[in-house]
Design a protein around this motif. Structure first.
Motif, short mmCIF file in Angstrom:
data_model
loop_
_atom_site.label_atom_id
_atom_site.label_comp_id
_atom_site.label_asym_id
_atom_site.label_seq_id
_atom_site.Cartn_x
_atom_site.Cartn_y
_atom_site.Cartn_z
N PHE A 141 0.97 -1.40 0.11
CA PHE A 141 -0.05 0.04 0.01
C PHE A 141 0.96 1.37 -0.01
O PHE A 141 2.05 1.18 0.67
CB PHE A 141 -1.11 0.05 1.34
CG PHE A 141 -2.01 -0.94 1.23
CD1 PHE A 141 -3.26 -0.69 0.58
CD2 PHE A 141 -1.95 -2.17 1.57
CE1 PHE A 141 -4.27 -1.36 0.26
CE2 PHE A 141 -2.97 -2.99 1.54
CZ PHE A 141 -4.22 -2.75 1.12
N ALA A 142 0.35 2.40 -0.70
CA ALA A 142 1.05 3.49 -0.60
C ALA A 142 -0.09 4.52 -0.65
O ALA A 142 -1.04 4.41 -1.37
CB ALA A 142 2.07 3.64 -1.79
N VAL A 143 0.38 5.81 -0.23
CA VAL A 143 -0.52 7.13 -0.13
C VAL A 143 0.16 8.10 -0.65
O VAL A 143 1.51 8.13 -0.38
CB VAL A 143 -1.27 7.21 1.19
CG1 VAL A 143 -0.22 7.42 2.19
CG2 VAL A 143 -2.25 8.55 1.24
N ARG A 144 -0.47 9.12 -1.57
CA ARG A 144 0.31 10.22 -2.17
C ARG A 144 -0.70 11.73 -1.99
O ARG A 144 -1.78 11.34 -2.36
CB ARG A 144 0.51 10.03 -3.53
CG ARG A 144 1.54 11.15 -4.11
CD ARG A 144 1.52 10.85 -5.52
NE ARG A 144 0.47 11.22 -6.39
CZ ARG A 144 0.23 11.11 -7.69
NH1 ARG A 144 1.44 10.94 -8.51
NH2 ARG A 144 -0.78 11.40 -8.50
N GLU A 226 -4.80 16.41 -5.25
CA GLU A 226 -5.17 15.18 -5.64
C GLU A 226 -4.68 14.12 -4.32
O GLU A 226 -3.46 14.59 -3.83
CB GLU A 226 -4.40 14.57 -6.86
CG GLU A 226 -4.94 13.21 -6.96
CD GLU A 226 -4.24 12.52 -8.34
OE1 GLU A 226 -4.83 12.19 -9.10
OE2 GLU A 226 -2.94 12.64 -8.24
N MET A 227 -5.61 13.43 -3.89
CA MET A 227 -5.27 12.35 -2.90
C MET A 227 -5.66 10.86 -3.55
O MET A 227 -6.47 10.87 -4.09
CB MET A 227 -5.93 12.48 -1.72
CG MET A 227 -5.90 13.77 -0.83
SD MET A 227 -4.01 13.81 -0.41
CE MET A 227 -4.09 12.64 0.84
N ALA A 239 -5.19 -2.07 -6.80
CA ALA A 239 -6.23 -1.31 -6.81
C ALA A 239 -5.65 0.07 -6.71
O ALA A 239 -4.56 0.23 -6.10
CB ALA A 239 -7.41 -1.67 -5.77
N ASN A 240 -6.31 1.14 -7.33
CA ASN A 240 -5.79 2.56 -6.71
C ASN A 240 -7.26 3.35 -6.64
O ASN A 240 -8.17 3.00 -7.67
CB ASN A 240 -4.88 3.18 -7.62
CG ASN A 240 -5.22 3.28 -8.86
OD1 ASN A 240 -5.90 4.35 -9.17
ND2 ASN A 240 -4.62 2.46 -9.62
N THR A 241 -7.29 4.33 -5.91
CA THR A 241 -8.50 5.35 -5.82
C THR A 241 -7.99 6.61 -5.55
O THR A 241 -6.96 6.93 -4.86
CB THR A 241 -9.47 5.05 -4.84
OG1 THR A 241 -10.54 5.68 -4.67
CG2 THR A 241 -8.76 4.94 -3.31
N SER A 242 -8.55 7.70 -5.94
CA SER A 242 -7.84 8.99 -6.07
C SER A 242 -9.35 9.85 -6.13
O SER A 242 -10.06 9.75 -6.74
CB SER A 242 -7.01 9.22 -7.09
OG SER A 242 -7.70 9.22 -8.20
N VAL A 243 -9.12 11.04 -5.35
CA VAL A 243 -10.01 12.30 -5.67
C VAL A 243 -9.22 13.44 -6.05
O VAL A 243 -8.21 13.68 -5.42
CB VAL A 243 -10.60 12.43 -4.34
CG1 VAL A 243 -11.38 13.87 -4.42
CG2 VAL A 243 -11.39 11.26 -3.65
#
Length: 354
Positions: A141-144, A226-227, A239-243
Motif C-alpha cells: 500500500f502507498a498513499v500520495r 489530489e489524494m 487497486a488504486n483510488t483518487s480524488v
C-alpha cells in the motif's frame, strides 16, 4: 526555436470586394525560447518509505503550420453582410445586398489581407509547479498527496486594432430574456449595458485583425489537489483510488478591446473527479479488472444573442447586427454529472517454445 514562414502569394478575382495583389514570401513570427525543467526528491524518513518531490517547468505551445496559413493574405477571406430579403421569398437575389465594403450592409471581414502580423507577439507558454508527498504503508500500500499549479502566460487573442476601445462609445440598454429566451415573463433577467462602435469606423477600411497577448493581469491559472491510495499488484489483487479537485481561474477575454469585454469576464470555479480502479488475478491466467471515473458537470455559461433591433422598442445598434454576450459567469451553469465504467476480462495464453 520556432519560425513560421509564408510563401509568395498572388490572388485575383472578379468580385469588387476581392483585391488583387502580389508579394514576396515573409516570416510570420520567429521565436527563440528557453524551456527549463527542474525536479528534486528528498527521502524524509531515511528508509525510502516517505518521499517529498517537487518539480518546475516551462512548456511552450507547439503551433502547427496552420498558424502561418492564418496570417497569409492568400488564405480564405470571409465577408459578412446584412441581407435584406426585399421580396420575402427566403432566397438571395442580386441587389438584396450592397456588396460595398464601406456600404450600409457590410458587417465584418476576416482572414486573408484583413490580418496583420504582430512582430512583438510572445509565444504562449504554461508554467507548472508541483509538490507531492508519498508514503509507503506496507503490504504493497502507498498513499500520495499532490499539488499542481499551472499558469498560462501570453495566450493569444485576435483584436481589431483599427477599432480601439475608445471608439466603442455607443451605449445601449438591453434586457436579458431569461433562460427561455422570451421577454416579458417572470424569468426575465436584468438590464445590461451593451456597447457598439461608432458608425464613423464602419467598413473594411477599419478592419485589421492582429494577434495580441493576454493583458498582464489576465493570465489563466489552475490549482489542483489530489489524494491517491494505491495497492500495488502483489498477491492476487491490485487497486488504486483518487480524488482530484481543481480550482479553475480563466478569463473570457484575454485582451480587452471592446466595450463589452467587461461583461462577466472571469470564470472561477471548482472541478471535481473521482477514480477507482482495481483488478483480481484468477488462476489459469485470467484477470478481471474495472475502472470507474466520476466527474461533475462541465462548466457552462448562459449567453444571449442581442440583435440589432431592440424587441422592447429601444434604439437599434448603429454598426453591428448582433452581439452574443454572457449573462452569467462561466461555471454558474453546469452540465450533467458524468460517470464512466469500464470492465475488462483478459486471459493469458502460452504458445510454448523451445
Amino acid at each position: 526555436h520556432t519560425r513560421f514562414r509564408n510563401v509568395t502569394g498572388v490572388q485575383t478575382c472578379a468580385l469588387p470586394i476581392c483585391p488583387s495583389f502580389s508579394l514576396p514570401g515573409f516570416t510570420v513570427n520567429d521565436w527563440k525560447e528557453v524551456a527549463p525543467r527542474l525536479g528534486a526528491a528528498f527521502d524524509v524518513s531515511g528508509d525510502g518509505r516517505t518521499v517529498i518531490k517537487g518539480t518546475y517547468g516551462i512548456f511552450y505551445t507547439d503551433l502547427q503550420y496552420s498558424y502561418a496559413l492564418g496570417q497569409s493574405p492568400t488564405s480564405v477571406q470571409t465577408f459578412n453582410y446584412r441581407w435584406r430579403d426585399l421580396n420575402g421569398d427566403g432566397n438571395y437575389q442580386p441587389g438584396e445586398v450592397n456588396l460595398s465594403t464601406s456600404g450600409p450592409d457590410f458587417l465584418s471581414v476576416s482572414g486573408g489581407s484583413s490580418s496583420v502580423i504582430n512582430p512583438d507577439l510572445g509565444l504562449t507558454n504554461t508554467r507548472e509547479a508541483t509538490a507531492s508527498i508519498e508514503r509507503q504503508l506496507g503490504q504493497g500500500f502507498a498513499v500520495r498527496g499532490l499539488f499542481v499549479h499551472k499558469r498560462v502566460i501570453d495566450a493569444f487573442q485576435s483584436i481589431n486594432i483599427l477599432r480601439p476601445l475608445s471608439v466603442w462609445d455607443q451605449k445601449f440598454s438591453r434586457r436579458d430574456p431569461g433562460p427561455d429566451d422570451v421577454l416579458g415573463n417572470a424569468n426575465d433577467g436584468p438590464v445590461y449595458a451593451i456597447y457598439d462602435y461608432n458608425p464613423a469606423y464602419r467598413g473594411a477600411a477599419f478592419v485589421k485583425n492582429m494577434n495580441v497577448n493576454a493583458d498582464s493581469n489576465r493570465h489563466d491559472y489552475y490549482n489542483s489537489i489530489e489524494m491517491m491510495l494505491t495497492k500495488r499488484n502483489t498477491g492476487r489483487w491490485f487497486a488504486n483510488t483518487s480524488v482530484l479537485a481543481t480550482k479553475t481561474h480563466v478569463w473570457r477575454i484575454k485582451a480587452v478591446s471592446t466595450g463589452n469585454d467587461a461583461l462577466f469576464p472571469l470564470g472561477s470555479y471548482w472541478d471535481l473527479s473521482y477514480l477507482l480502479a482495481g483488478g483480481y488475478n484468477f488462476p489459469h491466467g485470467i484477470t478481471v479488472s474495472s475502472l470507474l471515473q466520476a466527474y461533475n458537470g462541465l462548466a457552462r455559461q448562459r449567453v444571449v444573442q442581442f440583435r440589432r433591433a431592440d424587441p422592447l422598442g429601444g434604439p437599434a445598434f448603429p454598426s453591428s447586427s448582433q452581439f452574443q454576450l454572457p449573462v452569467e459567469p462561466l461555471g454558474a451553469t453546469r452540465g450533467p454529472n458524468r460517470t464512466l465504467v469500464n470492465l475488462r476480462v483478459a486471459k493469458d495464453f502460452s504458445l510454448g517454445g523451445s
